[in-house]
Design a protein around this motif. Structure first.
Motif: not given
Length: 557
Positions: A495-503
């Motif tokens: 989940l954190l990878m998905m959010v930071l990937g958006f960043f």
């Protein structure tokens, strides 16, 4: 120069503030360093007026924009209306007996299927989900972990942006060793834990465990090799990331708008998914003969597969169009910041970019999304053929042609939507003008700095892995979940990878937008953001050029 020429006339020429009448096409212009006042150079050659003025006025278009590429907006609107129209029709005319085929018998008198008995709806609840499973500690721990991770992801993204803006060099050099340490630690830890655990060692023999261990180490070795080969660009990459982080920090509203756009896309998808489900219920129960006996089967209406193709195409096009709309909004917002004075920053720049993306340039966004959708579908088919090991010279030629076309599209599409967001031009005009703009200023249309994207993804991987390790330690210390703690930690990491990937996606588009704005500055002989010129001037012209950050002299372009 004639020695008898009037010195006053020469001084007047050098101080003339009038912009040059044409760009320099034959060779790159030379300008003094940034710490000296710029001098306007007048070309000595002459060209037709239409060639001279074609690219001189490139800048952000603050005025009223006209609708571009509207036929593609019309086509997209027709597809959406057809999808929703037939979806509503499918929902209303669905057959309520779809799930009751076994309750129908063949009636020889009427030569049709008749309902024998009504299905007891309570039978659907005969195997209810156990409430004890829903209340299990694993499920509760997973939900709470994901909720807390989602809440912390917002401040976490802002914290990463702060680090990249003020401590870019430190965070990059600190993170680089972890690109190797974290994967090696996880790989060795899994190998040892699986060897100790009797259940895991029984499922995975020693030979398989060693094979996985070596395979992961080989992947890590490839990553190390990539960074060693590109080590001469690390310093340049650090500067580029710092400039892009500074630009993004000046437009934090992007972090509010994009989750809203993604949420809007999911809300837009929801009724289409419901329509697809109800479309399966459109048909009738008909008799079928087999070995002289008749039995009842479900026969789907002939138009349902066509509707499925229509709805899936609409969803794919909508997804790619939303991706391009996000790029458009980023480019429009960042370009307004770039071309504005530091003491007079633009107001409502984000609102203006949104209005243009879903207004006059909506057709351009739809066309770009359609091309992106087609390219990805073609690539998926080519990859599928490659995985099937299709032999033959015809297949080989087809794959070579497709790869060449895909490379040409990437080359032309790289900065097209960024340029369209700045100028408001149509897609084809933006593609042509972007290519000629970069070519005229000796810049590459296919290369900005790919190392920056790899480093950013490496940084977020390391940060997410550290967060997952902390989560795993806390869960194992607080609860007694055993092996399930690793699963919960892995979900938190994902989940954190998905959010930071958006960043990273947003920051990567900021880098591209600033690059286009920098090219426009070069073309006009202007400097809107000096700190950008001090960094982007060191970008290599081609992928093969090895340009260290300190190897070139900063120039005003």
């Amino acid at each position: 120069m004639d020695n008898n020429e009037d010195p006053n006339k020469l001084s007047t020429t050098l101080q003339d503030p009038t912009p040059p009448t044409q760009p320099l096409l034959s060779k790159p212009p030379f300008y003094p360093p940034l710490d000296q006042p710029s001098i306007t150079l007048h070309p000595t050659t002459s060209q037709p007026v239409e060639d001279q003025s074609q690219f001189l006025q490139i800048s952000y278009n603050y005025g009223r924009r006209t609708f571009k590429d509207w036929p593609f907006l019309l086509l997209f609107s027709i597809l959406v209306l057809l999808t929703f129209g037939f979806g509503i029709f499918a929902s209303i005319h669905r057959n309520p007996h779809h799930s009751q085929v076994s309750s129908f018998i063949y009636n020889s008198t009427s030569s049709s299927c008749t309902l024998l008995k009504e299905v007891d709806e309570s039978s659907f609840l005969s195997n209810p989900i156990s409430l004890n499973a829903l209340k299990s500690s694993v499920l509760k721990s997973l939900i709470w972990t994901l909720v807390i991770t989602l809440i912390l992801s917002g401040p976490f993204v802002l914290f990463v942006l702060f680090l990249l803006k003020h401590y870019t060099k430190q965070i990059v050099y600190v993170a680089l060793p972890f690109f190797v340490i974290v994967p090696v630690f996880l790989d060795v830890y899994w190998f040892v834990a699986c060897t100790i655990s009797s259940s895991c060692s029984g499922s995975f023999p020693l030979a398989y465990r060693i094979l996985v261990l070596v395979f992961v180490l080989l992947i890590i070795g490839v990553i190390v090799w990539i960074f060693v080969v590109n080590w001469h660009r690390i310093e340049l990459t650090i500067k580029i990331i710092g400039v892009a982080s500074n630009a993004l920090s000046q437009n934090l509203g992007l972090f509010v708008v994009f989750p809203g756009l993604i949420l809007g896309l999911f809300l837009y998808y929801a009724p289409i998914v419901v329509f697809l489900v109800f479309a399966r219920f459109n048909g009738k129960i008909v008799p079928r003969e087999k070995d002289g006996e008749y039995y009842c089967v479900w026969k789907q209406d002939s138009w349902v597969p066509t509707y499925y193709a229509l709805a899936i195409l609409t969803m794919l096009w909508s997804a790619t169009a939303m991706i391009e709309a996000q790029v458009y909004v980023i480019s429009g917002t960042i370009a307004q910041w770039y071309f504005s004075d530091d003491y007079d920053r633009p107001k409502k720049s984000l609102r203006s970019a949104l209005r243009n993306a879903f207004g006059p340039s909506s057709g351009t966004v739809c066309l770009s999304g359609l091309l992106l959708c087609v390219v990805r579908m073609v690539r998926a088919m080519v990859d599928n053929v490659r995985q099937e090991d299709a032999a033959g010279i015809a297949n080989l030629i087809m794959r070579c042609c497709v790869n060449a076309l895909m490379a040409a599209f990437d080359f032309l599409n790289k900065f097209t939507i960024n340029f369209a967001a700045i100028t408001g031009e149509s897609y084809c005009t933006s593609a042509r003008m972007t290519y000629e703009l970069l070519k005229r200023n000796l810049l590459s249309a296919a290369f900005v700095e790919t190392v920056s994207t790899r480093i950013l993804f490496g940084i977020i991987f390391v940060l997410s892995a550290i967060y997952a390790i902390v989560v795993c330690v806390i869960i194992k210390a607080v609860g007694h979940l055993g092996v399930d703690a690793y699963f919960i930690a892995a979900m938190a990491w994902l989940l954190l990878m998905m959010v930071l990937g958006f960043f990273v996606h947003v920051l990567d588009n900021v880098i591209d937008t600033v690059y286009v704005c920098y090219a426009i500055d070069r073309d006009r002989g202007d400097v809107c953001k000096q700190e950008v010129h001090e960094v982007y001037v060191h970008l290599p012209i081609s992928r093969s050029q090895r340009s260290a950050f300190s190897a070139r002299t900063t120039i005003v372009v």
